[in-house]
Design an enzyme around this catalytic site. Structure first.
Site, PDB file in Angstrom:
ATOM      1  N   GLY A  20       0.826  -1.202   0.000  1.00 23.65           N
ATOM      2  CA  GLY A  20       0.000   0.000   0.000  1.00 23.65           C
ATOM      3  C   GLY A  20       0.864   1.259   0.000  1.00 23.65           C
ATOM      4  N   ARG A  24       7.304   1.775   1.340  1.00 24.50           N
ATOM      5  CA  ARG A  24       7.560   0.336   1.483  1.00 24.50           C
ATOM      6  C   ARG A  24       8.000  -0.254   0.148  1.00 24.50           C
ATOM      7  NH1 ARG A  24       4.937  -1.932   6.209  1.00 24.50           N
ATOM      8  NH2 ARG A  24       6.164  -0.888   7.799  1.00 24.50           N
ATOM      9  N   ARG A  43       2.310  11.667  -8.584  1.00 23.81           N
ATOM     10  CA  ARG A  43       1.574  11.868  -7.314  1.00 23.81           C
ATOM     11  C   ARG A  43       2.274  11.235  -6.120  1.00 23.81           C
ATOM     12  NH1 ARG A  43      -4.493  12.713  -7.754  1.00 23.81           N
ATOM     13  NH2 ARG A  43      -4.788  13.400  -9.880  1.00 23.81           N
ATOM     14  N   ARG A  87      -0.430  -8.574  -3.673  1.00 25.63           N
ATOM     15  CA  ARG A  87      -0.481  -7.532  -2.650  1.00 25.63           C
ATOM     16  C   ARG A  87       0.344  -7.985  -1.456  1.00 25.63           C
ATOM     17  NH1 ARG A  87      -2.207  -3.924   0.873  1.00 25.63           N
ATOM     18  NH2 ARG A  87      -3.495  -4.521   2.645  1.00 25.63           N
ATOM     19  N   SER A  90      -0.679  -5.136   5.292  1.00 25.24           N
ATOM     20  CA  SER A  90      -0.989  -5.488   6.674  1.00 25.24           C
ATOM     21  C   SER A  90      -2.491  -5.689   6.815  1.00 25.24           C
ATOM     22  CB  SER A  90      -0.520  -4.378   7.625  1.00 25.24           C
ATOM     23  OG  SER A  90      -1.187  -3.186   7.310  1.00 25.24           O
ATOM     24  N   ASP A 204      -2.287  -5.665  13.676  1.00 23.50           N
ATOM     25  CA  ASP A 204      -3.067  -5.370  14.871  1.00 23.50           C
ATOM     26  C   ASP A 204      -4.153  -6.437  15.018  1.00 23.50           C
ATOM     27  OD1 ASP A 204      -3.808  -3.377  12.514  1.00 23.50           O
ATOM     28  OD2 ASP A 204      -5.668  -3.908  13.520  1.00 23.50           O
ATOM     29  N   ARG A 217       8.112  -4.184  12.586  1.00 26.36           N
ATOM     30  CA  ARG A 217       7.340  -4.074  11.341  1.00 26.36           C
ATOM     31  C   ARG A 217       8.197  -4.343  10.118  1.00 26.36           C
ATOM     32  NH1 ARG A 217       1.981  -1.014  11.873  1.00 26.36           N
ATOM     33  NH2 ARG A 217       1.701  -1.241  14.084  1.00 26.36           N
TER      34      ARG A 217
HETATM   35  N1  HPA Z   1      -8.859  -2.393   9.424  1.00 19.28           N
HETATM   36  C1  HPA Z   1      -8.707  -2.170   8.101  1.00 19.28           C
HETATM   37  N2  HPA Z   1      -7.535  -2.287   7.509  1.00 19.28           N
HETATM   38  C2  HPA Z   1      -6.479  -2.641   8.248  1.00 19.28           C
HETATM   39  C3  HPA Z   1      -6.574  -2.880   9.602  1.00 19.28           C
HETATM   40  C4  HPA Z   1      -7.843  -2.749  10.215  1.00 19.28           C
HETATM   41  O1  HPA Z   1      -7.998  -2.959  11.427  1.00 19.28           O
HETATM   42  N3  HPA Z   1      -5.340  -3.191  10.073  1.00 19.28           N
HETATM   43  C5  HPA Z   1      -4.508  -3.146   9.006  1.00 19.28           C
HETATM   44  N4  HPA Z   1      -5.185  -2.813   7.902  1.00 19.28           N
END
Ligand code: HPA
Length: 234
Positions: A20, A24, A43, A87, A90, A204, A217
């Site tokens: 994304g 990175r 951009r 892709r 995370s 997370d 990370r």
């Molecule tokens: N929600 C949406 N996208 C994400 C999240 C999440 O909690 N964590 C990492 N990408």
């Protein structure tokens, strides 16, 4: 050159990794590829082409969310001839058996809406990964000893979600994690006869509140890049 990608014809490889975050993409290209060249910075969305074990590879940012990814993937496929799109991103975990830092390979991507909604209308199309890539990524992750989960994920349109009931239904139906891009990647790959996969690191945890410490990370992201490259050229 397209509206959003400044590369010249031939500067994008058939194999494209899609983080994304454009920075990175820069880090991954400089860390894992040889003979790296910046091929896009329109951009601020950075794309780099180089080689991995002699194989041409482009690593290009997708931006956050399906509308952004859809722009880049449409142009990468239709104008630059990309064929294998992975892709690397995370996600938030949605099951107790999953821990922060684990890897999720998205077999399917459930979604409420995507930029493809206008095509499918009342149809609930099932966006799914390419099986060969999925199997190769699972093998590569196992060989590295990475804790890996294979199954369905949820591609949401929102990070700050005001509908906890939707997440509850996803958890109840065994969805492994939530992110914001994979479903549209899978839709576009299906439409244009390409191979696609999402390899995701759990950053997370929606149930426990755990989060990946920032110093871990980079290492986790590196594992994902290697899994994606090995799957692409298996
Ligand atoms: N929600 C949406 N996208 C994400 C999240 C999440 O909690 N964590 C990492 N990408």
């Amino acid at each position: 050159m397209t509206i959003h990608i400044g590369a010249e014809p031939g500067e994008i490889a058939e194999t494209v990794l899609l983080p994304g975050d454009p920075y990175r993409a820069k880090w991954a290209a400089e860390t894992f590829l040889d003979d790296v060249k910046l091929v896009n910075e329109v951009r601020g969305m950075l794309g780099f082409t180089g080689t991995w074990k002699g194989n041409p590879v482009t690593i290009h940012g997708s931006g956050m969310g399906m509308p952004s990814l859809s722009i880049y993937v449409n142009e990468l496929i239709k104008d630059f001839g990309a064929k294998t799109l992975i892709r690397i991103g995370s996600c938030g975990a949605m099951q107790n058996k999953i821990a922060v830092r684990d890897v999720i390979l998205a077999m399917t991507a459930t979604t409420l809406s995507t930029p493809s909604r206008g095509i499918f209308k009342e149809m609930n199309f099932a966006p799914c990964a390419d099986y060969g890539l999925l199997r190769a990524a699972a093998d590569a992750a196992a060989a590295k000893g990475t804790a890996t989960h294979v199954g369905g994920i949820y591609s949401s349109d929102v990070f700050y979600d005001e509908r906890p009931d939707l997440n509850e239904q996803m958890v109840r139906h065994g969805i492994l994690g939530v992110e914001m891009e994979a479903a549209e990647l899978y839709n576009l790959a299906a439409r244009h006869d390409c191979r696609a996969l999402a390899v995701l690191t759990v950053s997370d945890h929606l149930l426990t509140g755990d989060a990946l410490p920032s110093d871990q990370r980079e290492k986790s992201f590196g594992d994902m890049v290697e899994i994606a490259l090995e799957a692409a050229f298996a």
